[in-house]
Design a protein around this motif. Structure first.
Motif, PDB file in Angstrom:
ATOM      1  N   ASP A   1       0.857  -1.180   0.000  1.00 38.63           N
ATOM      2  CA  ASP A   1       0.000   0.000   0.000  1.00 38.63           C
ATOM      3  C   ASP A   1       0.897   1.235   0.000  1.00 38.63           C
ATOM      4  OD1 ASP A   1      -1.868   1.929   0.390  1.00 38.63           O
ATOM      5  OD2 ASP A   1      -2.989   0.813   1.905  1.00 38.63           O
ATOM      6  N   ALA A   2       1.353   1.597  -1.180  1.00 38.66           N
ATOM      7  CA  ALA A   2       2.400   2.600  -1.311  1.00 38.66           C
ATOM      8  C   ALA A   2       2.043   3.937  -0.669  1.00 38.66           C
ATOM      9  CB  ALA A   2       2.736   2.800  -2.787  1.00 38.66           C
ATOM     10  N   GLU A   3       0.842   4.396  -0.927  1.00 42.45           N
ATOM     11  CA  GLU A   3       0.476   5.727  -0.437  1.00 42.45           C
ATOM     12  C   GLU A   3       0.491   5.812   1.085  1.00 42.45           C
ATOM     13  OE1 GLU A   3       0.295   8.298  -2.426  1.00 42.45           O
ATOM     14  OE2 GLU A   3       0.800   6.841  -3.985  1.00 42.45           O
ATOM     15  N   SER A   4      -0.267   4.896   1.709  1.00 38.75           N
ATOM     16  CA  SER A   4      -0.381   5.008   3.155  1.00 38.75           C
ATOM     17  C   SER A   4       0.942   4.679   3.839  1.00 38.75           C
ATOM     18  CB  SER A   4      -1.488   4.085   3.661  1.00 38.75           C
ATOM     19  OG  SER A   4      -1.138   2.739   3.441  1.00 38.75           O
ATOM     20  N   GLU A   5       1.710   3.701   3.291  1.00 40.89           N
ATOM     21  CA  GLU A   5       2.963   3.341   3.922  1.00 40.89           C
ATOM     22  C   GLU A   5       3.975   4.475   3.855  1.00 40.89           C
ATOM     23  OE1 GLU A   5       3.476   0.981   5.770  1.00 40.89           O
ATOM     24  OE2 GLU A   5       1.948  -0.512   5.295  1.00 40.89           O
ATOM     25  N   SER A   6       3.993   5.181   2.737  1.00 45.77           N
ATOM     26  CA  SER A   6       4.980   6.246   2.620  1.00 45.77           C
ATOM     27  C   SER A   6       4.671   7.385   3.597  1.00 45.77           C
ATOM     28  CB  SER A   6       5.047   6.770   1.187  1.00 45.77           C
ATOM     29  OG  SER A   6       3.804   7.343   0.834  1.00 45.77           O
ATOM     30  N   GLU A   7       3.425   7.480   3.988  1.00 52.44           N
ATOM     31  CA  GLU A   7       3.076   8.492   4.989  1.00 52.44           C
ATOM     32  C   GLU A   7       3.793   8.232   6.303  1.00 52.44           C
ATOM     33  OE1 GLU A   7       1.239  11.106   4.324  1.00 52.44           O
ATOM     34  OE2 GLU A   7       0.922  10.392   2.279  1.00 52.44           O
ATOM     35  N   SER A   8       3.932   6.932   6.648  1.00 53.24           N
ATOM     36  CA  SER A   8       4.547   6.603   7.927  1.00 53.24           C
ATOM     37  C   SER A   8       6.040   6.923   7.928  1.00 53.24           C
ATOM     38  CB  SER A   8       4.324   5.141   8.266  1.00 53.24           C
ATOM     39  OG  SER A   8       5.146   4.332   7.448  1.00 53.24           O
ATOM     40  N   GLY A   9       6.648   6.972   6.758  1.00 54.92           N
ATOM     41  CA  GLY A   9       7.990   7.527   6.666  1.00 54.92           C
ATOM     42  C   GLY A   9       9.144   6.581   6.875  1.00 54.92           C
ATOM     43  N   SER A  10       8.886   5.324   7.348  1.00 56.44           N
ATOM     44  CA  SER A  10      10.034   4.454   7.559  1.00 56.44           C
ATOM     45  C   SER A  10       9.596   3.013   7.654  1.00 56.44           C
ATOM     46  CB  SER A  10      10.763   4.849   8.824  1.00 56.44           C
ATOM     47  OG  SER A  10       9.964   4.515   9.921  1.00 56.44           O
ATOM     48  N   GLY A  11      10.535   2.147   7.977  1.00 59.86           N
ATOM     49  CA  GLY A  11      10.241   0.736   8.008  1.00 59.86           C
ATOM     50  C   GLY A  11      10.399   0.139   6.624  1.00 59.86           C
ATOM     51  N   LEU A  12      10.341  -1.187   6.568  1.00 57.81           N
ATOM     52  CA  LEU A  12      10.542  -1.862   5.284  1.00 57.81           C
ATOM     53  C   LEU A  12       9.481  -1.463   4.271  1.00 57.81           C
ATOM     54  CD1 LEU A  12      11.987  -3.892   3.519  1.00 57.81           C
ATOM     55  CD2 LEU A  12      10.529  -5.679   4.503  1.00 57.81           C
ATOM     56  N   ALA A  13       8.220  -1.429   4.689  1.00 59.99           N
ATOM     57  CA  ALA A  13       7.146  -1.104   3.746  1.00 59.99           C
ATOM     58  C   ALA A  13       7.352   0.300   3.189  1.00 59.99           C
ATOM     59  CB  ALA A  13       5.796  -1.216   4.444  1.00 59.99           C
ATOM     60  N   ALA A  14       7.744   1.212   4.063  1.00 58.20           N
ATOM     61  CA  ALA A  14       7.960   2.586   3.608  1.00 58.20           C
ATOM     62  C   ALA A  14       9.164   2.663   2.675  1.00 58.20           C
ATOM     63  CB  ALA A  14       8.164   3.500   4.814  1.00 58.20           C
ATOM     64  N   GLU A  15      10.190   1.888   3.000  1.00 56.71           N
ATOM     65  CA  GLU A  15      11.387   1.892   2.155  1.00 56.71           C
ATOM     66  C   GLU A  15      11.049   1.370   0.757  1.00 56.71           C
ATOM     67  OE1 GLU A  15      14.183   3.150   2.441  1.00 56.71           O
ATOM     68  OE2 GLU A  15      15.416   2.131   0.930  1.00 56.71           O
ATOM     69  N   LYS A  16      10.280   0.290   0.715  1.00 53.94           N
ATOM     70  CA  LYS A  16       9.891  -0.250  -0.585  1.00 53.94           C
ATOM     71  C   LYS A  16       9.007   0.752  -1.326  1.00 53.94           C
ATOM     72  CE  LYS A  16       8.604  -4.632  -0.585  1.00 53.94           C
ATOM     73  NZ  LYS A  16       7.972  -5.876  -0.057  1.00 53.94           N
ATOM     74  N   ALA A  17       8.120   1.388  -0.590  1.00 51.63           N
ATOM     75  CA  ALA A  17       7.227   2.364  -1.220  1.00 51.63           C
ATOM     76  C   ALA A  17       8.033   3.525  -1.807  1.00 51.63           C
ATOM     77  CB  ALA A  17       6.216   2.874  -0.198  1.00 51.63           C
ATOM     78  N   ARG A  18       9.038   3.976  -1.044  1.00 54.03           N
ATOM     79  CA  ARG A  18       9.875   5.080  -1.530  1.00 54.03           C
ATOM     80  C   ARG A  18      10.551   4.707  -2.842  1.00 54.03           C
ATOM     81  NH1 ARG A  18      14.899   6.450  -1.789  1.00 54.03           N
ATOM     82  NH2 ARG A  18      15.723   4.615  -0.734  1.00 54.03           N
ATOM     83  N   ARG A  19      11.085   3.471  -2.878  1.00 58.90           N
ATOM     84  CA  ARG A  19      11.805   3.053  -4.081  1.00 58.90           C
ATOM     85  C   ARG A  19      10.843   2.826  -5.249  1.00 58.90           C
ATOM     86  NH1 ARG A  19      17.006  -0.593  -2.479  1.00 58.90           N
ATOM     87  NH2 ARG A  19      17.430   0.243  -0.413  1.00 58.90           N
ATOM     88  N   LEU A  20       9.676   2.279  -4.944  1.00 60.90           N
ATOM     89  CA  LEU A  20       8.695   2.077  -6.017  1.00 60.90           C
ATOM     90  C   LEU A  20       8.230   3.417  -6.562  1.00 60.90           C
ATOM     91  CD1 LEU A  20       6.658  -0.878  -4.528  1.00 60.90           C
ATOM     92  CD2 LEU A  20       7.957  -0.896  -6.672  1.00 60.90           C
ATOM     93  N   ALA A  21       8.099   4.385  -5.672  1.00 59.85           N
ATOM     94  CA  ALA A  21       7.715   5.719  -6.131  1.00 59.85           C
ATOM     95  C   ALA A  21       8.779   6.265  -7.073  1.00 59.85           C
ATOM     96  CB  ALA A  21       7.526   6.651  -4.931  1.00 59.85           C
ATOM     97  N   HIS A  22      10.032   5.979  -6.755  1.00 58.91           N
ATOM     98  CA  HIS A  22      11.112   6.448  -7.622  1.00 58.91           C
ATOM     99  C   HIS A  22      11.058   5.771  -8.984  1.00 58.91           C
ATOM    100  CE1 HIS A  22      15.497   6.632  -8.851  1.00 58.91           C
ATOM    101  NE2 HIS A  22      15.022   7.855  -8.953  1.00 58.91           N
TER     102      HIS A  22
END
Length: 505
Positions: A6-27
């Motif tokens: 869940d890229a959008e909501s996870e990136s809101e949290s700013g960290s953790g594995l899910a957020a890291e993956k979301a950041r890279r997928l966004a890139h």
RNA sequence: GCGCCUCUAGCUCAACGGCAGAGCAGUGGACUCUUAAUCCAUUGGUUCAGGGUUCGAAUCCCUGGGGGCGCACCA
């Protein structure tokens, strides 16, 4: 199956594995929007990293050359000093430093370098140079993303140590642990060395069925499977032996197979349910020839893998090039227990010796079974240096030929190193009448309660009736030899994907 | 199958009955010769799961799960 964080909501949290993956997928999305493909189809390199090092590895510090190269690899480390970035690139057999200067690549391309992550696959084009401190580098003019890594690498310095994760995620183990890469290079070199040695002796490599109607050639519990169309039960093979000897009957004279076999038994540091066996059969040879080729195969392979015939086994330096001692099982065992152990000894006596050494004899044990069990309980584990143990009793060796000097023993050997069995060979029994009697004995033991005994293999007997020449045969446990040469103490270290319980997701 | 040990952030590890922390990775910033770069700041937790004991549990107990080692098994 589809990984859809869940890229959008996870990136809101700013960290953790899910957020890291979301950041890279966004890139990845940003790159595509900008017309850059983060997963291009192909890339042409001019040099591997080892080739660059081989050609320019001796340049003086502070050298700039005009030699243009294009290389590719995974970015393992990055050191950012502002307008100059050093990145460590690694491919299959080498590493090289990328020297990325803002003044060389230009402001726009330089900005994009900060978006790269450790683990990304990169292609780099530039000139060969050495830094002031002498580090061989490629002065990058153009950098191409070859594959974006979405998941972060394990610790860059301490690697991956959790054994469960190392075996389940062998890909991650191989990325970060040089030792894992080394072990599997050894294994590859072992197998190719064996093929070279056997080719040099005129052996033909063959492939025989994995699905067997009868699981013969060894004493082991098989895996059972089922063929739908034929509506029949089949077994995964527990040995290669009986098919290969059919080929000797057929006149192929020297055959070998390197293949996976399956035994439905316990898992330990020395056992995996599927493992690799090399078996060879040579017409007109007997057990002494087989011992000679066993020594040659393992010694040559060790030399090919390590550059030396020396091995350190339990702290003891052993030179495999020295002749390997040969001892009869009955002699080793008699010495170990202080009285004669031989199939001719009355069975009550053997039973007493066995019980004295902590064994629990079963009713169906034959005299030879006692000898083998007492050997395993007493002498076996003391065999550190490579040792051929010979003369196994007839009643535990249904496919081996009777010893020409002792009718209760066979012309058989097992090779032990560091207390472990690595190989097994013998003069092959080729008398179809005697073989039938041996099979019938096996069947009788099986009926008496020993589930691992063999049954009568009528097709194999038919083959022997056509005539099998005098033959010597050998089986080598490839995984265990790999363990020995690589110097590791678990079979899981030499099997890329060892058998594990399924992961809970 | 049995016994012992183990499971804490993406990774490597602390905390061992009293506020869940560090390093690396990540994020923001500084730096054009670094070598695990460095420096400043900073996000991040179902402590394997469930239950119990306790004022209070990552910690103690029970059950289950994964893994390791040993035993058993294993030509």
């Amino acid at each position: 199956m589809t990984d859809a964080p869940d890229a959008e909501s996870e990136s809101e949290s700013g960290s953790g594995l899910a957020a890291e993956k979301a950041r890279r997928l966004a890139h990845v999305g940003e790159l595509r929007s900008a017309g850059v493909e983060p997963y291009p189809y192909r890339f042409d390199r001019t040099h591997t990293l080892a080739e660059v090092r081989a050609e320019w590895g001796t340049l003086e510090p502070g050298t700039e050359t005009e030699h243009r190269v294009t290389v590719a690899g995974r970015m393992m480390l990055r050191r950012d000093t502002g307008k100059l970035v050093f990145a460590q690139l690694r491919d299959r057999d080498g590493e090289i430093q990328l020297f990325i200067s803002k003044a060389v690549v230009g402001d726009e391309a330089f900005e994009q370098i900060s978006d790269l992550d450790l683990g990304d696959w990169l292609g780099a084009e530039g000139t060969v140079m050495t830094t002031r401190t002498g580090e061989l580098s490629v002065r990058v003019e153009r950098l191409t993303l070859l594959a974006k890594a979405i998941r972060p690498l394990p610790d860059k310095w301490r690697g991956l140590t959790d054994v469960d994760t190392r075996f389940r995620q062998r890909y991650a183990d191989l990325i970060v642990n040089e030792e894992a890469r080394r072990v599997f290079r050894v294994r590859h070199e072992l197998v190719s060395s064996i093929r070279r040695t056997l080719a040099g002796h005129g052996y033909v490599e063959v492939e025989t069925p994995v699905l067997h109607v009868e699981a013969g050639g060894a004493h082991a519990r098989p895996f059972v499977t089922h063929h739908h169309t034929l509506d029949m039960q089949l077994y995964l093979r527990i040995a290669l032996e009986l098919h290969l000897k059919r080929l000797i009957v057929g006149g192929m004279e020297r055959v070998f197979e390197i293949g996976r076999i399956f035994r439905n038994e316990g898992i330990s540091t020395r056992h995996n349910p599927e493992f690799t066996m090399m078996e060879l059969y040579q017409a007109f040879a007997d057990v002494t020839d087989v011992m000679a080729i066993t020594e040659e195969l393992i010694t040559t392979a060790t030399l090919d893998c390590t550059g030396s015939t020396l091995l350190t086994i339990r702290g003891q330096e052993v030179d495999l090039a020295e002749p390997w001692p040969r001892h009869r099982m009955v002699d080793l065992t008699s010495d170990a227990v202080g009285e004669e152990v031989h199939p001719r000894v009355p069975i009550e006596r053997l039973r007493a010796i066995a019980e004295r050494h902590g064994l629990r004899p079963e009713d169906h044990w034959a005299p030879g079974k006692y000898v083998e069990e007492i050997f395993e309980a007493t002498a076996e584990h003391q065999l550190v240096r490579p040792t051929f143990v010979t003369g196994h009793p007839v009643d535990v060796s249904p496919l081996a030929r009777t010893d020409r000097t002792d009718p209760l023993l066979t012309e058989r050997f097992e090779l032990f190193v560091d207390g472990r069995e690595l190989a097994n060979g013998y003069s092959e029994l080729n008398d179809p009448v005697e073989q039938r009697v041996r099979f019938e004995h096996e069947q009788a033991f099986k009926d008496a309660g020993d589930a691992e005994r063999a049954t009568v293999d009528e097709d194999y007997l038919r083959a022997l009736e056509y005539g099998m020449p005098p033959t010597g045969g050998l089986g080598v446990g490839i995984d265990r030899v790999a363990m020995l040469i690589a110097g590791v103490d678990s079979i899981k270290e030499v099997i890329l994907f060892p058998t594990l319980r399924p992961e809970v997701w």
